[in-house]
Design a protein around this motif. Structure first.
Motif, short mmCIF file in Angstrom:
data_model
loop_
_atom_site.label_atom_id
_atom_site.label_comp_id
_atom_site.label_asym_id
_atom_site.label_seq_id
_atom_site.Cartn_x
_atom_site.Cartn_y
_atom_site.Cartn_z
N ASN A 1 -0.90 -5.08 39.40
CA ASN A 1 -0.62 -5.17 40.69
C ASN A 1 1.05 -5.71 40.16
OD1 ASN A 1 1.59 -4.24 41.86
ND2 ASN A 1 0.57 -4.84 43.73
N THR A 2 2.35 -5.74 39.16
CA THR A 2 3.00 -6.40 39.04
C THR A 2 4.00 -6.33 39.69
OG1 THR A 2 3.63 -4.71 37.71
CG2 THR A 2 2.60 -6.69 36.55
N ASP A 3 4.21 -5.29 41.47
CA ASP A 3 4.62 -5.75 42.26
C ASP A 3 4.49 -7.07 42.75
OD1 ASP A 3 6.48 -3.04 41.13
OD2 ASP A 3 5.18 -1.67 42.08
N MET A 4 3.47 -7.01 43.30
CA MET A 4 3.03 -8.31 44.16
C MET A 4 2.27 -9.39 43.17
SD MET A 4 3.86 -7.37 47.35
CE MET A 4 2.61 -8.36 47.86
N LEU A 5 3.10 -10.45 43.23
CA LEU A 5 2.66 -11.39 42.38
C LEU A 5 2.93 -12.62 43.55
CD1 LEU A 5 5.49 -11.34 39.26
CD2 LEU A 5 3.10 -10.07 39.18
N THR A 6 2.02 -14.01 42.70
CA THR A 6 1.35 -14.92 43.51
C THR A 6 1.82 -16.16 42.21
OG1 THR A 6 -0.92 -13.92 44.69
CG2 THR A 6 -0.59 -16.46 43.88
N LEU A 7 2.74 -17.06 42.78
CA LEU A 7 3.60 -18.25 42.28
C LEU A 7 2.83 -19.53 43.28
CD1 LEU A 7 6.36 -16.57 41.62
CD2 LEU A 7 4.77 -16.06 39.58
#
Length: 295
Positions: A196-202
């Motif tokens: 899911n590239t709409d929600m990314l964790t950084l």
């Protein structure tokens, strides 16, 4: 994610290199087999000429020539003489068997001695790899002096054909295996594990690409459309250097205008919005581009 991408890319290169190496090995083996066969055939012709030379000596003729050995069919050769000669059948059998035993391609063959005038068979015998199957007759009867030809026909061993069938037949299989491995290891753009590239964790930040937001400790930081596109490109390749011209091209080329200083401005704004997490930062790689460092 970064390590996973490096692993897959390394696996891809390793597999591709292995397939190329195997292919080259097969080609080299094919050429080496061809060379070996040519050498063995040339060596056989020398042995046949040696048979003719010894027959002349046994006939009491040390001066006349054995004419060049003639290949009259795929597996059949002809020994020719300059002058008439006589021969003892048992000497012909023993000489032929002794010399052709040195030929690695020879196991079974038939020898016919022909009269030149009418091509009739003056004498003949057959030798087999299994001595029990040898056919040799009338060994004690000396043949009169005449003009003779000696035809020697070899049984095809099938060695060459078998080798080439395995080699050529293996190439399509090798190509198929290579295709399967390369396809399975093809390194495209690697997304997070959940795809899911709409929600990314950084780090401790949650990057909501769709809604253009950064969330940390329930605090929401809004992003502009351009900031979102820049951060998404960097976030999909964390801890990797992204070329400056790539960012400019992907962000502004569709609009028909590329402004160099604009990128620096947006990078500066993004840095400030990432400050809530000190482990996440955009750094400049001199003369190359930018890197999103995620601790």
């Amino acid at each position: 994610m970064h390590l996973s991408r490096e692993f897959i890319a390394g696996k891809h290169k390793y597999l591709f290199g292995s397939i190329i190496l195997l292919f080259l090995s097969v080609v080299c083996v094919a050429f080496s087999i061809t060379g070996d066969d040519d050498f063995d055939i040339a060596r056989r012709e020398v042995l046949l000429r040696r048979i003719g030379d010894e027959l002349l000596s046994q006939s009491g003729d040390p001066t006349s020539r054995v004419l060049p050995v003639k290949k009259i069919a795929k597996n059949e050769y002809q020994i020719r003489f300059e002058n008439d000669l006589t021969f003892q059948p048992d000497s012909l059998v023993n000489t032929t068997r002794r010399l052709l035993a040195k030929d690695p391609l020879t196991h079974d063959y038939v020898v016919n001695v022909l009269n030149v005038g009418d091509a009739s068979v003056a004498y003949g015998f057959a030798i087999s790899g299994n001595k029990k199957d040898d056919i040799v007759a009338c060994k004690g009867r000396k043949q009169p002096k005449a003009s003779y030809l000696i035809n020697i026909k070899f049984k095809p061993t099938g060695i060459n054909t078998t080798k080439y069938k395995y080699l050529l037949g293996g190439l399509p299989f090798l190509a198929f295996v290579g295709f399967i491995f390369l396809r399975s290891a093809k390194p495209g753009r690697v997304a997070p594990a959940d795809q899911n590239t709409d929600m990314l964790t950084l780090g401790s930040l949650l990057f909501d690409v769709k809604n253009r937001q950064l969330t940390i400790n329930e605090n929401i930081i809004d992003l502009t459309g351009t900031e979102t596109r820049i951060l998404r490109i960097l976030a999909l390749s964390p801890n990797e250097t992204i070329a400056r011209n790539r960012l400019q091209k992907e962000i502004w080329e569709d609009e028909g205008v590329i402004v160099g200083r604009s990128l620096d401005m947006f990078i500066s704004k993004l840095r400030k919005k990432l400050e809530p997490d000190p482990n996440v930062n955009i750094v400049v790689i001199r003369s190359k581009g930018y890197k999103l460092e995620v601790g």
